[in-house]
Design a protein around this motif. Structure first.
Motif, mmCIF file in Angstrom:
data_model
loop_
_atom_site.group_PDB
_atom_site.id
_atom_site.type_symbol
_atom_site.label_atom_id
_atom_site.label_comp_id
_atom_site.label_asym_id
_atom_site.label_seq_id
_atom_site.Cartn_x
_atom_site.Cartn_y
_atom_site.Cartn_z
ATOM 1 N N PHE A 308 0.934 -12.915 -2.638
ATOM 2 C CA PHE A 308 -0.164 -11.953 -2.541
ATOM 3 C C PHE A 308 0.328 -10.523 -2.762
ATOM 4 C CE2 PHE A 308 -1.652 -15.483 0.264
ATOM 5 C CZ PHE A 308 -2.609 -15.952 -0.612
ATOM 6 N N ASP A 309 1.551 -10.233 -2.326
ATOM 7 C CA ASP A 309 2.134 -8.922 -2.609
ATOM 8 C C ASP A 309 2.377 -8.761 -4.103
ATOM 9 O OD1 ASP A 309 2.542 -7.877 0.157
ATOM 10 O OD2 ASP A 309 3.820 -9.644 0.318
ATOM 11 N N LEU A 310 2.830 -9.836 -4.750
ATOM 12 C CA LEU A 310 3.104 -9.776 -6.188
ATOM 13 C C LEU A 310 1.823 -9.533 -6.975
ATOM 14 C CD1 LEU A 310 5.642 -12.740 -6.647
ATOM 15 C CD2 LEU A 310 6.138 -10.302 -6.423
ATOM 16 N N VAL A 311 0.787 -10.302 -6.673
ATOM 17 C CA VAL A 311 -0.470 -10.165 -7.421
ATOM 18 C C VAL A 311 -1.086 -8.797 -7.185
ATOM 19 C CG1 VAL A 311 -2.815 -11.062 -7.684
ATOM 20 C CG2 VAL A 311 -0.893 -12.646 -7.453
ATOM 21 N N ASP A 312 -1.004 -8.298 -5.941
ATOM 22 C CA ASP A 312 -1.519 -6.954 -5.662
ATOM 23 C C ASP A 312 -0.784 -5.905 -6.492
ATOM 24 O OD1 ASP A 312 -3.526 -7.538 -3.889
ATOM 25 O OD2 ASP A 312 -2.780 -6.208 -2.322
ATOM 26 N N TYR A 313 0.524 -6.067 -6.607
ATOM 27 C CA TYR A 313 1.326 -5.111 -7.373
ATOM 28 C C TYR A 313 0.997 -5.206 -8.862
ATOM 29 C CZ TYR A 313 5.453 -2.348 -8.646
ATOM 30 O OH TYR A 313 6.299 -1.388 -9.136
ATOM 31 N N PHE A 314 0.823 -6.433 -9.352
ATOM 32 C CA PHE A 314 0.499 -6.620 -10.769
ATOM 33 C C PHE A 314 -0.888 -6.095 -11.104
ATOM 34 C CE2 PHE A 314 3.354 -10.636 -10.716
ATOM 35 C CZ PHE A 314 4.474 -9.828 -10.769
ATOM 36 N N HIS A 315 -1.777 -6.032 -10.115
ATOM 37 C CA HIS A 315 -3.153 -5.596 -10.348
ATOM 38 C C HIS A 315 -3.200 -4.216 -10.984
ATOM 39 C CE1 HIS A 315 -6.742 -3.337 -8.853
ATOM 40 N NE2 HIS A 315 -7.382 -4.409 -9.287
ATOM 41 N N SER A 316 -2.462 -3.269 -10.401
ATOM 42 C CA SER A 316 -2.477 -1.911 -10.947
ATOM 43 C C SER A 316 -1.881 -1.877 -12.348
ATOM 44 C CB SER A 316 -1.716 -0.957 -10.021
ATOM 45 O OG SER A 316 -0.373 -1.388 -9.868
ATOM 46 N N SER A 317 -0.869 -2.714 -12.603
ATOM 47 C CA SER A 317 -0.258 -2.750 -13.936
ATOM 48 C C SER A 317 -1.223 -3.295 -14.971
ATOM 49 C CB SER A 317 1.007 -3.618 -13.906
ATOM 50 O OG SER A 317 1.954 -3.075 -13.017
#
Length: 649
Positions: A308-317
């Motif tokens: 969930f941390d990874l997907v949240d981080y990828f969201h902005s990218s």
């Protein structure tokens, strides 16, 4: 009641074979408490992956002489259904365990082995998110690995065979006889039904004199450190804690952990030299460059936790364009439940995500990616997946060991193309050993561990703040005997003893104490008639002390017990005679030749009485009568007893 300081022993048993799969038992105040029940997964790397794959040429069965053992490249593997290493329950009696405390979902994977296969009848406590996320992880593992075996397939676990293996093979497989087939979905359901949910800071009483309280550890949703208390002792179990402020779980709570009599520390980061934030930044850059070159990125992952941390981080990218609209696929039989469940746990989230719930917005960014069609989830590689699948893409799937699950199909599909990348972000397995059976792989392999647990530097700083009176930790945290100790690589000395433990160790830890709490029975209480003396009400008590279910109780003594008590009768004095009152009492008894000498210490006096051939030494803490005359001794003794506030007869 109080007594001179004595030592209460607490025993600690280390059942877990690896600090990453914690399982400890403490025996304390007639209560047996199991701390976590982790499953050791590294043994999975000794098995051939469960899929059809064109492995390197293996040695013939005749040459190795053990049909179930295959050689691939330079390594040996078992060609059998997957097995797991449960904790060593044999060194304790599972039926004697009173309670089990679970810190987080990673440390409950072996729980069905004790609840469904032993005589355990105790209670289990955990937070609700821990149990629900643990359920998802365990269900996925069962569905990926639970394969029926014939009696022939179990041949390789026979002790007679393992003991006769050649030295090179014996070193690898000597513990294989204790490996177990995973439990069933039915076992899992029965196990989880036995767990009682607690919320953070909710105190639960256990057998009258012990209480347990979960406190946020900051590692995952519902992850907890445990506070174990009696009226006079405080024990802290600190496992898988994280002080990272940018993550989704509620922040680490430290204040209640301060000043513990014993602090048990486990599960620090497995990669202390890696920075999670730096690895996350490198991962995003790697995905961008791989995808821009037409390659795919495979991320072996669990269905909950760091994903969930990874997907949240990828969201902005994705929104800013560095990843563009690269499709992301989440493949897991429990993926849909996992994605939905985390959005309904607002009270367990960090403040920033809690605030989003009241806007109202979903707390996690994957909800927006799902709506945009950038992120899609599938239970397996079915027809629906095939109809929507397009490349280049990013895929999350398990298992992280690369020994089972749909991750194997992607390795087979993408492994021969150097444009693709296999990225390990979970630190639970040796990544080189995980990919060894698939070598030579053309796809690039990267190790970017994102482990939010406390590193040694953070742990050392926190321990200085918490100031425990005794610290217990795994032996591997003590550093190398040959290297120079460093705050970045091991636990440093603190102003308290540190005791290290390893697998199968049994430690005895002394807890110094002066008081014990007891209650008066109703019958005894109603028979007492306290007398007010100054500001204190006092009464003499003759009673029998009984201990049952961790509760001490004073009861009315029987006639026979009273006779025994009379034989042991002692006087207990209360009060401090003052110099003025002593002189007045002596004068009333006709003693006039009194010589008072002030000692060096404050309020300390020597009172000489030549006519009595005696001397009194008065101080705030004691009174001493010094004489060779028995009549003078009796007179002064009665005088001093009369000066005290009360006595028991």
């Amino acid at each position: 009641f109080s007594h001179s300081a004595w030592h209460l022993l607490m025993k600690l048993f280390c059942l877990g074979a690896d600090p990453r799969a914690a399982c400890l038992v403490i025996k304390f105040k007639q209560t047996n408490i199991m701390l976590d029940c982790g499953l050791e997964l590294s043994c999975l790397l000794n098995f051939i992956p469960r899929c059809d794959f064109d492995y390197q040429k293996t040695q013939s069965d005749e040459k190795i002489a053990y049909p179930e053992i295959k050689q691939i490249g330079k390594s040996f593997y078992l060609n059998a259904s997957l097995k797991f290493q449960k904790p060593e329950f044999k060194i304790i009696d599972p039926s004697s365990i009173d309670i089990i405390l679970i810190s987080n979902y990673t440390n409950m994977l072996a729980l069905p082995f004790i609840t469904e296969y032993t005589g355990f009848q105790g209670k289990i406590f955990a937070t609700e998110p821990t149990v629900q996320i643990g359920r998802q992880i365990m269900e996925e593992l069962i569905l990926m690995s639970n394969v029926k075996e014939s009696a022939h397939n179990l041949r390789w676990q026979r002790e007679s065979l393992l003991n006769n293996l050649p030295p090179a093979l014996h070193q690898i497989f000597h513990k294989a006889g204790s490996w177990e087939t995973l439990y069933s979905l039915h076992d899992l359901k029965a196990c989880l039904s036995k767990i009682t949910f607690l919320t953070y800071s909710q105190t639960q009483s256990v057998y009258s004199s012990v209480t347990v309280t979960p406190l946020s550890s900051g590692f995952s949703l519902g992850a907890a450190n445990w506070l174990i208390q009696t009226h006079y002792e405080k024990i802290v179990y600190m496992s898988d804690s994280s002080s990272a402020g940018s993550r989704h779980p509620e922040a680490l709570e430290l204040n209640p952990l301060r000043g513990a009599d014993v602090l048990i520390l486990t599960n620090l980061t497995q990669e202390p030299t890696y920075s999670p934030d730096q690895e996350l930044s490198e991962l995003c850059a790697l995905i961008g460059s791989t995808v821009s070159n037409g390659g795919n990125v495979l991320l072996p992952s669990y269905p909950s936790g760091i994903i969930f941390d990874l997907v949240d981080y990828f969201h902005s990218s994705c929104l800013t364009g560095s990843l563009g609209r690269v499709p992301m696929y989440f493949i897991s039989p429990v993926g849909e439940v996992s994605l939905v469940y985390v959005n309904i746990l607002a009270e367990w989230l960090c403040k920033s995500k809690q605030e989003r719930v009241y806007l109202p917005e979903p707390p996690f960014n994957h909800s927006e990616l799902l709506k945009m069609g950038i992120l899609q989830h599938f239970p397996t590689l079915n027809e629906a997946f095939g109809a929507t699948f397009r490349e280049p893409c990013l895929v999350f799937c398990g298992h992280t060991s690369l020994r089972c699950g749909d991750v194997l199909q992607f390795i087979r599909m993408w492994g021969s193309d150097s444009k693709n990348a296999l990225v390990f972000t979970e630190p639970d397995f040796d990544h080189e050993a995980a990919v060894a059976p698939f070598q030579p792989l053309q796809m690039k392999v990267y190790y970017l561990p994102i482990d939010p647990r406390l590193n040694f530097q953070e742990a050392n700083s926190i321990l200085k703040d918490l100031q425990p009176k005794h610290l217990l930790a795994p032996a591997t945290y003590g550093g190398s005997s040959s290297g120079v100790p460093s705050a970045k690589t091991c636990l440093m000395p603190i102003d308290a003893p540190i005791t290290f433990f390893k697998h199968l160790d049994v430690l005895s830890v002394a807890l110094s104490r002066k008081y014990e709490r007891a209650v008066l029975s109703h019958e005894l209480a109603t028979s007492l008639h306290p007398k007010l003396l100054g500001n204190v009400s006092l009464t003499p008590v003759s009673a029998m002390l009984t201990a049952r279910d961790n509760l001490l109780q004073l009861n009315v003594a029987s006639v026979g017990e009273l006779n025994a008590l009379r034989l042991l009768k002692q006087r207990y004095l209360w009060g401090s005679p003052t110099l003025e009152r002593v002189i007045k009492s002596l004068n009333e008894r006709g003693v006039e030749d009194i010589n008072v000498i002030k000692e060096d210490s404050p309020n300390n006096y020597r009172v000489e009485m030549p006519s009595l051939m005696a001397c009194l030494y008065l101080s705030p803490s004691e009174t001493i009568i010094e004489t060779d005359n028995d009549q003078s001794r009796i007179l002064l003794r009665e005088l001093i007893i009369g000066q005290c506030l009360g006595s028991s007869e």
